[in-house]
Design an enzyme around this catalytic site. Structure first.
Site, PDB file in Angstrom:
ATOM      1  NE  ARG A 104      -2.644   0.029   3.550  1.00 22.45           N
ATOM      2  CZ  ARG A 104      -3.294   0.520   4.356  1.00 22.45           C
ATOM      3  NH1 ARG A 104      -4.672   0.736   4.487  1.00 22.45           N
ATOM      4  NH2 ARG A 104      -2.963   0.975   5.658  1.00 22.45           N
ATOM      5  CB  THR A 108      -2.471   7.268  -2.972  1.00 25.90           C
ATOM      6  OG1 THR A 108      -1.810   5.781  -3.004  1.00 25.90           O
ATOM      7  CG2 THR A 108      -1.516   8.357  -3.469  1.00 25.90           C
ATOM      8  CG  ASP A 200       2.779  -2.797   8.932  1.00 27.92           C
ATOM      9  OD1 ASP A 200       2.934  -3.802   8.561  1.00 27.92           O
ATOM     10  OD2 ASP A 200       2.874  -1.826   8.160  1.00 27.92           O
ATOM     11  CG  ASP A 203       6.693  -2.960   9.669  1.00 23.70           C
ATOM     12  OD1 ASP A 203       7.179  -3.355   8.764  1.00 23.70           O
ATOM     13  OD2 ASP A 203       6.173  -1.798   9.605  1.00 23.70           O
TER      14      ASP A 203
HETATM   15  C1  PRP Z   1      -0.977  -4.694   4.441  1.00 19.94           C
HETATM   16  C2  PRP Z   1      -1.653  -5.980   4.651  1.00 19.94           C
HETATM   17  C3  PRP Z   1      -2.530  -6.152   3.221  1.00 19.94           C
HETATM   18  C4  PRP Z   1      -2.997  -4.558   3.260  1.00 19.94           C
HETATM   19  C5  PRP Z   1      -4.514  -4.209   3.663  1.00 19.94           C
HETATM   20  O1  PRP Z   1       0.115  -4.873   3.770  1.00 19.94           O
HETATM   21  O2  PRP Z   1      -0.953  -7.167   4.865  1.00 19.94           O
HETATM   22  O3  PRP Z   1      -1.860  -6.377   2.232  1.00 19.94           O
HETATM   23  O4  PRP Z   1      -1.908  -3.760   3.870  1.00 19.94           O
HETATM   24  O5  PRP Z   1      -4.656  -2.895   3.471  1.00 19.94           O
HETATM   25  P1  PRP Z   1      -5.717  -2.554   2.380  1.00 19.94           P
HETATM   26  O6  PRP Z   1      -6.804  -3.440   2.734  1.00 19.94           O
HETATM   27  O7  PRP Z   1      -6.051  -1.087   2.714  1.00 19.94           O
HETATM   28  O8  PRP Z   1      -5.183  -2.667   1.069  1.00 19.94           O
HETATM   29  P2  PRP Z   1       1.291  -3.574   3.322  1.00 19.94           P
HETATM   30  O9  PRP Z   1       0.775  -2.863   2.186  1.00 19.94           O
HETATM   31  O10 PRP Z   1       1.450  -2.939   4.658  1.00 19.94           O
HETATM   32  O11 PRP Z   1       2.435  -4.382   2.748  1.00 19.94           O
HETATM   33  P3  PRP Z   1       3.388  -5.475   3.615  1.00 19.94           P
HETATM   34  O12 PRP Z   1       2.628  -6.841   3.733  1.00 19.94           O
HETATM   35  O13 PRP Z   1       4.500  -5.941   2.568  1.00 19.94           O
HETATM   36  O14 PRP Z   1       3.770  -4.990   5.079  1.00 19.94           O
HETATM   37  N1  URA Z   2      -2.524  -2.984   6.957  1.00 16.08           N
HETATM   38  C1  URA Z   2      -1.967  -3.368   8.176  1.00 16.08           C
HETATM   39  O1  URA Z   2      -0.958  -4.276   8.612  1.00 16.08           O
HETATM   40  N2  URA Z   2      -2.576  -3.152   9.352  1.00 16.08           N
HETATM   41  C2  URA Z   2      -3.573  -2.425   9.229  1.00 16.08           C
HETATM   42  O2  URA Z   2      -4.167  -2.003  10.159  1.00 16.08           O
HETATM   43  C3  URA Z   2      -3.958  -1.781   8.045  1.00 16.08           C
HETATM   44  C4  URA Z   2      -3.168  -2.341   6.798  1.00 16.08           C
END
Ligand code: PRP
Ligand code: URA
Length: 209
Positions: A104, A108, A200, A203
């Site tokens: 994400r 945005t 997150d 993380d």
């Molecule tokens: C997080 C999570 C989802 C997304 C959810 O990933 O694991 O993939 O956010 O958010 P959304 O429903 O608003 O799209 P992130 O983009 O943080 O990437 P990561 O898994 O690499 O940390």
């Molecule tokens: N992605 C995450 O990992 N946590 C949230 O709360 C939303 C998006």
């Protein structure tokens, strides 16, 4: 309209309580995400089709149930979805695993694609897309669009925590995809994080923050 199943099993509710706690460290967080994936997988596979087959026990011939021929694939959304793969494979060891890379954009909140590698016969498989978090729904909606572009039809989505906004986005974009949700939370905050959520997920699984 897609079916939305919110888990009510006491083990699932207890374990979600553990990973929400801010003091839960990487090792326990990662392990519990794996356990939750296994428990939610058990519920999400409840409606898989069975067929009758004749077999022979050491005593006599009998008829037993067997999963219908359709093969399965697990598709984690990178990165955080990776944390759910081993738990899923412990119940469905013969499944193939595809990967979709999306993150994400922090400003945005729109998903950015960076990877897609799927089993060559994914269009014939029953697909379980996994990601711990369904927030705005942007990532899950995009991942499932990518799968449909490759011809996939039988798609299910599993997550551990969802926001109502994400559930709505999925139902609008993919009304044919059933959702299996560990817990449905209250809302998103201004930064697009789920409230109360768990922070997150990526993380916390990988110890990167
Ligand atoms: C997080 C999570 C989802 C997304 C959810 O990933 O694991 O993939 O956010 O958010 P959304 O429903 O608003 O799209 P992130 O983009 O943080 O990437 P990561 O898994 O690499 O940390
Ligand atoms: N992605 C995450 O990992 N946590 C949230 O709360 C939303 C998006």
């Amino acid at each position: 309209m897609a079916k939305v199943t919110i888990m009510d099993h006491p083990l699932i509710r207890h374990k979600i309580g553990l990973i929400r706690r801010k003091e839960t460290g990487t090792k326990d967080f990662r392990q519990t995400i794996g356990e939750l994936a296994m428990l939610i997988c058990y519920e999400a596979t409840r409606e898989l089709k069975l067929v009758d087959v004749e077999i022979e026990t050491p005593i006599c011939k009998t008829r037993v149930k067997e999963l219908q021929g359709k093969k399965m694939a697990i598709v984690p959304i990178l990165r955080a979805g990776l944390g759910m793969v081993d738990g899923m494979l412990s119940l469905i060891p013969a499944a193939k695993v595809g990967h979709i890379g999306l993150y994400r954009d922090e400003k945005t909140l729109k998903p950015v694609e960076y990877f897609c590698k799927l089993p060559p016969d994914c269009a014939e498989r029953e697909i379980f897309v996994v990601d711990p978090m369904l927030a705005t729904g942007g990532s899950a909606v995009a991942a499932i669009r990518m799968l449909k572009e490759k011809g996939c039809k039988n798609i299910h989505f599993m997550c551990i925590i969802a926001a109502p906004e994400g559930v709505r986005a999925m139902q609008e974009a993919h009304p044919d995809v059933d959702l299996y949700v560990g817990a449905l939370d209250e809302k998103l905050n201004e930064q697009g994080y789920i409230v109360p959520g768990l922070g997150d997920a990526g993380d916390r699984i990988f110890g990167t923050k």
